[in-house]
Structure formats: structure tokens, C-alpha cells
Design a protein around this motif. Sequence first.
Motif: not given
Length: 444
Positions: A413-416, A393-398
Motif C-alpha cells: 500500500l506504500v511505495r517509495l 536508505i531507500r534501498s534498505s526500506v524497499r
Amino acid sequence: MKTAFLLHNAYGIGGTIRTTFNLAGALADRGHEVEIVSMMRHRKQPRLALDGRVRLVPLVDIRAAGPDAAEPAFAEPARIFPAAEKRHRQYSRLIDQRAEAYLRSSDADVLIGTRPGLNVYLARFGRRRALRIGQEHLSLSAHSTRLRAELAKHYGRLDALITTTEADAAHYRRRMPLPGVTVLAVPNSVPDPLPTLVAAPSDGTAKVVVAAGRLTKGKRFDLLIAAFAQVAAEHPDWQLRIYGGGAERETLQQLIDSLGLSGHVRLMGSRTPIEPELTQASLLALSSEAESFGMIIVEAMRCGVPAVATDCPHGPGEIIRDGVDGRLVPVSDSQALAGALCELIENEPRRHRMAAAAVQSAARFAPALIAPRYEELFTQLAATRAYRSRERIRSSVRAGLRVAVRHSGLRPLVRLTRRGLSQPRTSARNRTAEGRPIAARRTT
């Protein structure tokens, strides 16, 4: 625990079939329920011996007079099996349908694919409650660019990807990152041939060099034959026996005849099992440009036959300890190959020492040692399922953020972070001297 292996054709002959049968039997020894699912069947019984506790499930009978020949989808080309996979022409829409039906309904706890196209089936249709493990018996570099792109789209859904060598596992991690997928190397398993296949290992006295494999260009049997011309000139009482069939047979026979080696080099055809033939030799020669593993090397070593092999990517260098239990020579160097063979032919004591070391070294590939590594993997994958899902999920969002930023032309403006999305970042000019964000200005 129930484990199911997907095989291209369990009724044929080949290294992938042999090692799958070996591992299936070893898992059955350890109390697993095991079945092998063969995508196709071209004969009544398998050519290789299969443990009686392992269930064999053929999906499509491809014989012209078989029960599936009348099915309309039997004559249609596959739509799901990757077109860039080298076996695509052997696949039909009927195999697509039956593979999907099997995977969606299987009650196996672990599903293991054994070639790229089958791993795609597994990724697309395997039940999520089951662990989905893809095996790669060919190296990543052996796949075309088109196939790599296709695999990259699907392999991310697997729980694990297993290669046969550490070098290839590293290649996958570097060239095809798969977040949430465990990528590791587990070598093929090769059983001790005694006492079921051979009466005794080679005694190292036969004046025979043996080679085995598909007669294809990549195996470079032409290089080996050219090298043996030099060996035969210096040791005319030695012979080279090449086992296997394939498209290059006629070309190789012409080369043998043109070099005047018909009395020294023989194309023996296929043999199953191969171990009785190995014990009639004193050396194994392998001349490949590339090997994903080199199972014949281990089979020979277990029979007391040391190997002289090209140090090609990726397998031989992880099997042979050069100068201890065999020899490694540069790829495509016929003189080096001939020199190493002559060296061991002439130095019988050293050849015998290498043979003894080879038997001991090859024991690390015993199925009884490889099966526990799979069990450890099953336990690890089950325990980390939730964590690996979050990694995906994190990779997909990135990836989504990168695409959005690339199309918008704005700085992100947003970082994971590991805990989720952070607060929007403020630029230096929008902060006070103490580092606190300045309140947004009200506009009228």
C-alpha cells in the motif's frame, strides 16, 4: 590528502603488488601522502622497488622467529577474513585484530582495499569519515558462490568498487547490485620501463617467444606448450621461455619432455623485474582461460613486444587491438594459438609494425594518466556522499517492504519515491468517478 592501500603481502611478487606500488608512487608525485599497509611480512625488505616517499606499514610478521610468533592469536585461524576467500588459510586472528585496530584509528582520507577479504575488513572497520574504496583484481566470475554471497553482505558499505575492466564492472552491476556504491573500471597502471629497468626496448629480432605468470592450471601453459610443439616443428630456431613459479612446474616439465621440446621450451623460474627478460623476446604469448586484466600484456607492449593472447574474459580484449598491436585467438584453441604465433614469426615486417603500435597503445596505462582518474573519483565520491547515503536508505526500506509484503501476503500500500514514502494507494473501487478517494465508511 592521505591515501592508504591495504595489501595482502607487500613483500612478495605479483601483479597486484606491482600496480599498487605504481599507483602509490604516481599519487606521491601529485602531492599525496601515501602509505601501504601490508597485512603480513615474511622478509626484511620488499622484493619490488617502492617509491621512497611511500610509507610501508607491516601489521604482522609471519616469520617463525618474528616478534609476533609468540602472540596467542598468531596461531588462531581468522574469524573475520572470509573463510571462502582463497587466502584464508594464511590469515590469523592476530591479523584480524591488527587490521581492525589500524582501520579504526587511521587518519587516512582515502582507504583502498586490494582483494576481497581486505575489502571486507575495510567495509566493516573503515572510519565512515574516510572514503572506502574496494579494488577487485580478480573477476567476479572467479569467486565462488559462497564468497559472492559473503561479499554482497559487506560491499554495500563501500563508497566505490573498482574493477580492472569494463566487462567486469558491468558484471558486478548486473549480478551484485550495490545501491549507493559507485562501480567503475580503472585499468592497472604500468610505468615506462625506460630508462630505469632496460637500456632499450626489444628490437624484434630475437627468435624468442616469452610467457610469464603463476604456473597454475588456469594459465593454461600446457596449452601453450602443446601449441609451441607445432611452432617448433615449422620454426626449429625459435624458443619459448616461460617465467614464473607455481604448483604446475613439475607437470609442465614432464609435458615438455614428453613432447621432445626440451631444446625449445624452458621453464625459467621467477624474475623480478620482468622487463629485462621481455626485451630479449620478439613476441609474448598468453594462453589463459580467464584474466582479470592481463598486466603482463601491457608490460610486454611497453617493452616493444606485441602479444598473441587468448580472447578470454575479461582483460586481453580491452588491451589488445586485434591485428593492430597484437593478436587475439579463441580460448583453449592450441591450433589457433600456434597459427597466430607462426604468422608473426614468418611476417617480420608486420611483427615490427605491431611492436611500434604496441608501445604507443600501452602508453594509456601510464601511472601518470591513471592517478588523475583516482583523484577525480575521490572528488566525486566526496561530493556525492549524502546522495549515496540516501540511496542506501531507500534501498534498505524497499527491501524491508518487500520482505514484509512477502510474509504478509498483502499488496503493497506504500511505495517509495525519490522524495520519500508516498501516500497509501487506494484501489479503483474505492475511488469516485472523478478519481477522488471515497471517505472511509464509519462502522458501528
